[in-house]
Scaffold this motif. Structure first.
Motif, PDB file in Angstrom:
ATOM      1  N   LYS A 109       0.832  -1.203   0.000  1.00  0.00           N
ATOM      2  CA  LYS A 109       0.000   0.000   0.000  1.00  0.00           C
ATOM      3  C   LYS A 109       0.867   1.253   0.000  1.00  0.00           C
ATOM      4  O   LYS A 109       0.577   2.230  -0.701  1.00  0.00           O
ATOM      5  CB  LYS A 109      -0.928   0.000   1.218  1.00  0.00           C
ATOM      6  CG  LYS A 109      -1.868   1.192   1.276  1.00  0.00           C
ATOM      7  CD  LYS A 109      -2.811   1.077   2.465  1.00  0.00           C
ATOM      8  CE  LYS A 109      -3.768   2.261   2.513  1.00  0.00           C
ATOM      9  NZ  LYS A 109      -4.701   2.171   3.671  1.00  0.00           N
ATOM     10  N   ALA A 112       2.221   1.756  -3.493  1.00  0.00           N
ATOM     11  CA  ALA A 112       1.237   1.459  -4.541  1.00  0.00           C
ATOM     12  C   ALA A 112       1.432   2.291  -5.808  1.00  0.00           C
ATOM     13  O   ALA A 112       1.203   1.809  -6.923  1.00  0.00           O
ATOM     14  CB  ALA A 112      -0.174   1.658  -3.995  1.00  0.00           C
ATOM     15  N   TYR A 133      -4.893  -1.326  -4.486  1.00  0.00           N
ATOM     16  CA  TYR A 133      -4.780   0.022  -3.936  1.00  0.00           C
ATOM     17  C   TYR A 133      -4.661   1.093  -5.022  1.00  0.00           C
ATOM     18  O   TYR A 133      -5.123   2.222  -4.843  1.00  0.00           O
ATOM     19  CB  TYR A 133      -3.572   0.111  -3.007  1.00  0.00           C
ATOM     20  CG  TYR A 133      -3.744  -0.611  -1.696  1.00  0.00           C
ATOM     21  CD1 TYR A 133      -4.812  -0.336  -0.846  1.00  0.00           C
ATOM     22  CD2 TYR A 133      -2.832  -1.590  -1.309  1.00  0.00           C
ATOM     23  CE1 TYR A 133      -4.961  -1.004   0.354  1.00  0.00           C
ATOM     24  CE2 TYR A 133      -2.978  -2.262  -0.101  1.00  0.00           C
ATOM     25  CZ  TYR A 133      -4.045  -1.969   0.721  1.00  0.00           C
ATOM     26  OH  TYR A 133      -4.193  -2.630   1.912  1.00  0.00           O
TER      27      TYR A 133
END
Length: 334
Positions: A109, A112, A133
């Motif tokens: 994340k 991302a 994400y």
């Protein structure tokens, strides 16, 4: 030779090409004692005592000093650095998921945005989470409606990294024709060809091309060996697909000689480009006449009869499609 997926990092990295950068998790003190940090120090030029940023053929991102919020500024700096160095390929390891103890999903994340930065290859373990994400950017690259060699060269220069790395999407949808000077024509899509000055080169995986591979040209143009791209062979650019069709629904390429019917008269003329400027969405495809140009839309019927490249030599000085069209026009062959 199999083309590798240059967007994915799989397995243990043991070597780097000239343009590749090993991205590893470090600590602020730069004590590269274990994991990817030790590999970076022993193999790829990481500097002892330097825990942040570029060094040797590496890039260090500290992950041992706090929570994700404390790591994020260093991640953001790395992402910007990759954008600022578009001819380098950054091999991102599972930063923070070893000794630092973070979960793959959490680090994915954090990184991302890398999924949409072409020259960052991401860990295969992170890919599903990164896509969730931040979905990949599949926007098509804008392409002028009318293309000559200069515009095509500019497109290649603008997309040099993805050509050298073999990244297939997104790339302009521009198909071209070429010959090796043997009277046989082949066709290749954008991403598998490039211009080096006025010369035209095609990537191919046929081992018969090995002896013709232009290693020096590849190194000078891409600043890399371009592993897994096959062999770069000099060829003769023989026209670009125009999007036009003849009366038999065959694709028309620039440089095609066509039998044109218009009213009570008929002609045999080659197709070229007029009024084209590099980088501009302007100009037209037109049949070159003695003292004027005839637009395809003005014709009642068009039938491809040949092209202006049947006698071109691979060793001849490179000519443009337009120059060969005009040479044909005044040669008396028609």
């Amino acid at each position: 030779m199999k083309k590798a997926n240059k967007k994915i990092v799989e397995g243990f990295i043991t070597k780097l090409s000239c343009c590749e950068i090993f991205v590893f998790g470090s600590n602020l003190e730069g004590q590269h004692l274990g994991g990817a940090a030790r590999i970076a120090y022993e193999r790829f030029g990481a500097v002892w005592g330097q825990g942040v940023g570029p060094q040797g053929q590496c890039y260090a991102i500290p992950t041992m000093h706090g929570p994700l919020s404390a790591i994020k500024p260093y991640v953001d700096d790395f992402l910007q650095y990759a954008k600022d160095h578009p001819l380098n390929r950054f091999l991102l390891t599972r930063v923070g998921c070893g000794i630092a103890g973070f979960r793959d999903n959490d680090m994915a994340k954090l990184f991302a945005e890398a999924i949409n930065i072409p020259n960052i290859a991401v860990p295969i373990e992170w890919l599903p989470a990164m896509v969730a994400y931040c979905p990949p950017n599949k926007d098509k690259i804008a392409v002028p409606k009318v293309i000559d060699e200069q515009i095509l060269k500019s497109l290649c220069d603008d997309n040099k990294y993805v050509i050298g790395a073999g990244i297939v999407s997104p790339v302009p949808k521009v198909k071209v024709r070429y010959t090796l000077g043997d009277g046989i024509f082949s066709y290749v899509n954008f991403g598998d060809y490039f211009f080096y000055g006025s010369e035209f080169y095609v990537f191919g995986n046929n081992d018969a091309w090995k002896e013709y591979h232009s290693h020096g040209v590849v190194m000078d143009y891409f600043h890399d060996e371009c592993y897994d791209r096959g062999y770069a062979r000099k060829a003769i650019f023989a026209g670009v697909r125009t999007g036009l069709k003849d009366s038999k629904d065959a694709d028309i390429y620039t440089g095609d000689i066509c039998h044109i019917k218009r009213g009570e008269t008929d002609h045999h003329f080659p197709l070229s480009t007029i009024g084209v400027e590099a980088g501009a969405d302007s100009g037209k495809y037109a049949f070159v006449l003695d003292n004027q140009c005839l637009l395809p839309a003005e014709c009642d019927s068009i039938a491809i009869e040949g092209n202006v490249f049947h006698d071109v030599s691979l060793n001849a000085f490179p000519e443009t499609v337009s120059s060969r069209c005009f040479a044909f026009l005044f040669s008396g062959e028609r």
